[in-house]
Design a protein around this motif. Structure first.
Motif, PDB file in Angstrom:
ATOM      1  N   PRO A  10      -4.130   1.350  -2.738  1.00  0.00           N
ATOM      2  CA  PRO A  10      -4.997   1.273  -3.799  1.00  0.00           C
ATOM      3  C   PRO A  10      -6.164   2.246  -3.694  1.00  0.00           C
ATOM      4  CG  PRO A  10      -5.372  -0.735  -2.469  1.00  0.00           C
ATOM      5  CD  PRO A  10      -4.252   0.046  -1.862  1.00  0.00           C
ATOM      6  N   PRO A  11      -6.599   2.609  -4.841  1.00  0.00           N
ATOM      7  CA  PRO A  11      -7.500   3.953  -5.014  1.00  0.00           C
ATOM      8  C   PRO A  11      -8.908   3.401  -4.108  1.00  0.00           C
ATOM      9  CG  PRO A  11      -6.989   3.327  -7.079  1.00  0.00           C
ATOM     10  CD  PRO A  11      -6.157   2.454  -6.317  1.00  0.00           C
ATOM     11  N   HIS A  12      -9.316   2.356  -3.918  1.00  0.00           N
ATOM     12  CA  HIS A  12     -10.760   1.877  -3.488  1.00  0.00           C
ATOM     13  C   HIS A  12     -10.306   1.766  -1.875  1.00  0.00           C
ATOM     14  CE1 HIS A  12      -8.608  -1.874  -4.070  1.00  0.00           C
ATOM     15  NE2 HIS A  12      -9.390  -2.482  -2.963  1.00  0.00           N
ATOM     16  N   GLU A  13      -9.271   1.785  -1.352  1.00  0.00           N
ATOM     17  CA  GLU A  13      -9.072   1.987   0.210  1.00  0.00           C
ATOM     18  C   GLU A  13      -8.328   3.327   0.693  1.00  0.00           C
ATOM     19  OE1 GLU A  13      -6.676  -1.329   1.221  1.00  0.00           O
ATOM     20  OE2 GLU A  13      -7.775  -2.856  -0.146  1.00  0.00           O
ATOM     21  N   VAL A  14      -8.541   4.376  -0.227  1.00  0.00           N
ATOM     22  CA  VAL A  14      -8.101   5.531   0.096  1.00  0.00           C
ATOM     23  C   VAL A  14      -8.623   6.019   1.474  1.00  0.00           C
ATOM     24  CG1 VAL A  14      -7.687   8.133  -0.442  1.00  0.00           C
ATOM     25  CG2 VAL A  14      -7.282   6.339  -2.287  1.00  0.00           C
ATOM     26  N   GLY A  15      -7.842   6.620   2.403  1.00  0.00           N
ATOM     27  CA  GLY A  15      -8.593   6.985   3.645  1.00  0.00           C
ATOM     28  C   GLY A  15      -7.441   7.316   4.590  1.00  0.00           C
ATOM     29  N   LEU A  16      -7.923   7.729   5.798  1.00  0.00           N
ATOM     30  CA  LEU A  16      -6.893   7.817   7.137  1.00  0.00           C
ATOM     31  C   LEU A  16      -6.681   6.716   7.517  1.00  0.00           C
ATOM     32  CD1 LEU A  16      -8.798  11.055   8.622  1.00  0.00           C
ATOM     33  CD2 LEU A  16      -6.776  11.014   7.434  1.00  0.00           C
ATOM     34  N   ILE A  17      -5.585   6.417   8.196  1.00  0.00           N
ATOM     35  CA  ILE A  17      -5.055   5.274   8.819  1.00  0.00           C
ATOM     36  C   ILE A  17      -5.415   5.366  10.511  1.00  0.00           C
ATOM     37  CG2 ILE A  17      -3.123   3.923   9.675  1.00  0.00           C
ATOM     38  CD1 ILE A  17      -2.181   4.946   6.952  1.00  0.00           C
ATOM     39  N   ARG A  18      -6.587   4.512  10.915  1.00  0.00           N
ATOM     40  CA  ARG A  18      -6.915   4.352  12.129  1.00  0.00           C
ATOM     41  C   ARG A  18      -5.776   4.253  13.268  1.00  0.00           C
ATOM     42  NH1 ARG A  18     -10.771   0.265  13.298  1.00  0.00           N
ATOM     43  NH2 ARG A  18     -10.369   0.464  15.467  1.00  0.00           N
TER      44      ARG A  18
ATOM     45  N   ASP B 262       0.975  -1.243  -0.147  1.00  0.00           N
ATOM     46  CA  ASP B 262      -0.071  -0.113  -0.051  1.00  0.00           C
ATOM     47  C   ASP B 262       0.842   1.073  -0.207  1.00  0.00           C
ATOM     48  OD1 ASP B 262      -2.109  -1.632   0.055  1.00  0.00           O
ATOM     49  OD2 ASP B 262      -2.606  -1.300   2.358  1.00  0.00           O
ATOM     50  N   VAL B 263       0.397   2.294  -0.760  1.00  0.00           N
ATOM     51  CA  VAL B 263       1.191   3.704  -0.700  1.00  0.00           C
ATOM     52  C   VAL B 263       0.619   4.442   0.328  1.00  0.00           C
ATOM     53  CG1 VAL B 263       1.919   5.668  -2.140  1.00  0.00           C
ATOM     54  CG2 VAL B 263       1.788   3.207  -3.241  1.00  0.00           C
ATOM     55  N   LEU B 264       1.581   4.890   1.217  1.00  0.00           N
ATOM     56  CA  LEU B 264       0.999   5.640   2.352  1.00  0.00           C
ATOM     57  C   LEU B 264       1.696   7.118   2.439  1.00  0.00           C
ATOM     58  CD1 LEU B 264       1.964   3.000   5.123  1.00  0.00           C
ATOM     59  CD2 LEU B 264      -0.379   3.269   3.890  1.00  0.00           C
ATOM     60  N   LEU B 265       0.848   8.111   3.175  1.00  0.00           N
ATOM     61  CA  LEU B 265       1.532   9.214   3.065  1.00  0.00           C
ATOM     62  C   LEU B 265       2.059   9.206   4.608  1.00  0.00           C
ATOM     63  CD1 LEU B 265      -0.677  11.983   1.539  1.00  0.00           C
ATOM     64  CD2 LEU B 265       1.730  12.332   2.010  1.00  0.00           C
ATOM     65  N   LEU B 266       3.401   9.599   4.901  1.00  0.00           N
ATOM     66  CA  LEU B 266       3.905   9.563   6.058  1.00  0.00           C
ATOM     67  C   LEU B 266       4.375  11.094   6.532  1.00  0.00           C
ATOM     68  CD1 LEU B 266       5.597   7.599   7.768  1.00  0.00           C
ATOM     69  CD2 LEU B 266       7.371   7.836   6.388  1.00  0.00           C
ATOM     70  N   GLU B 267       4.191  11.304   7.736  1.00  0.00           N
ATOM     71  CA  GLU B 267       4.540  12.693   8.178  1.00  0.00           C
ATOM     72  C   GLU B 267       5.732  12.608   9.315  1.00  0.00           C
ATOM     73  OE1 GLU B 267       3.839  14.361  11.313  1.00  0.00           O
ATOM     74  OE2 GLU B 267       2.390  12.789  12.116  1.00  0.00           O
ATOM     75  N   HIS B 268       6.459  13.430   9.286  1.00  0.00           N
ATOM     76  CA  HIS B 268       7.727  13.651  10.072  1.00  0.00           C
ATOM     77  C   HIS B 268       7.528  14.470  11.184  1.00  0.00           C
ATOM     78  CE1 HIS B 268       9.674  11.176   7.011  1.00  0.00           C
ATOM     79  NE2 HIS B 268       9.361  12.057   6.173  1.00  0.00           N
ATOM     80  N   ILE B 269       6.581  15.500  11.284  1.00  0.00           N
ATOM     81  CA  ILE B 269       6.329  16.362  12.376  1.00  0.00           C
ATOM     82  C   ILE B 269       6.083  15.822  13.726  1.00  0.00           C
ATOM     83  CG2 ILE B 269       5.279  18.557  12.860  1.00  0.00           C
ATOM     84  CD1 ILE B 269       4.933  18.862   9.909  1.00  0.00           C
TER      85      ILE B 269
END
Length: 184
Positions: A163-171, A64-71
């Motif tokens: 994948p596009p059908h699972e786009v959303g915030l990670i709980r 899965d491709v994730l957005l990762l934040e460093h702050i």
């Protein structure tokens, strides 16, 4: 009176200096843009891939491709239940994706890695976190190599973008069979 340069030579030198000035300006802009991209990627936000069976069912084994934040990690605000990417203790060239199940000073009930035996309580030492995969039967994590130094955390995953059908915030949550006791 003799002229050092003909009109054509003067015009060529002028064109060359204008061309060099234009190239220098574009080079400066390119270097500034590269510096900005580097800063954003290293200190703010980046895309990352999480693959393998250890985080099932949260993430797919194919990746899965994730957005990762460093702050959050830079300022020490990682919470229990957050999904983080960290440098592996077993292979420093590898990045692992795990869930934080304990912060420094917390006591974590360690689920056995096999069906044999009962769990034990472990106190997370200062400057460390307890990381564990959601798929306890197929995850190499703190149960195998112990607490992970906080400095090895690369960032907190907060958004699944593929994948596009699972786009959303990670709980952010603590999976059921885990015990967690904060000493704070």
């Amino acid at each position: 009176m003799t002229h050092w340069f003909t009109k054509g030579q003067v015009w060529q030198k002028y064109k060359l200096s204008v061309l060099l000035a234009d190239l220098a300006d574009k080079g400066k802009t390119l270097i500034q843009a590269a510096g900005f991209v580097y800063f954003v990627r290293e200190y703010c936000i980046e895309l990352s891939v999480c693959m393998g069976p250890s985080m099932l069912p949260t993430f797919n084994t194919r990746g899965d491709v994730l957005l990762l934040e460093h702050i959050t990690t830079t300022f020490g605000h990682v919470r229990v239940g957050d999904v983080v990417l960290a440098r592996s203790l077993q292979n420093p060239k590898q990045i692992v994706c795990k869930r934080v199940l304990g912060l420094e000073g917390d006591e974590v009930r360690v689920a056995p890695s096999t069906h044999l035996g009962e769990g034990r309580m472990v106190k997370v030492p200062r400057g460390h976190v307890w990381l564990q995969g959601d798929n306890t039967l197929n995850s190499t994590d703190s149960r195998h190599y112990g607490p992970v130094p906080y400095a090895l955390i690369k960032g907190r995953a907060f958004l699944k973008v593929w994948p596009p059908h699972e786009v959303g915030l990670i709980r952010s949550y603590v999976p059921e069979p885990f015990g967690y006791q904060s000493s704070r």
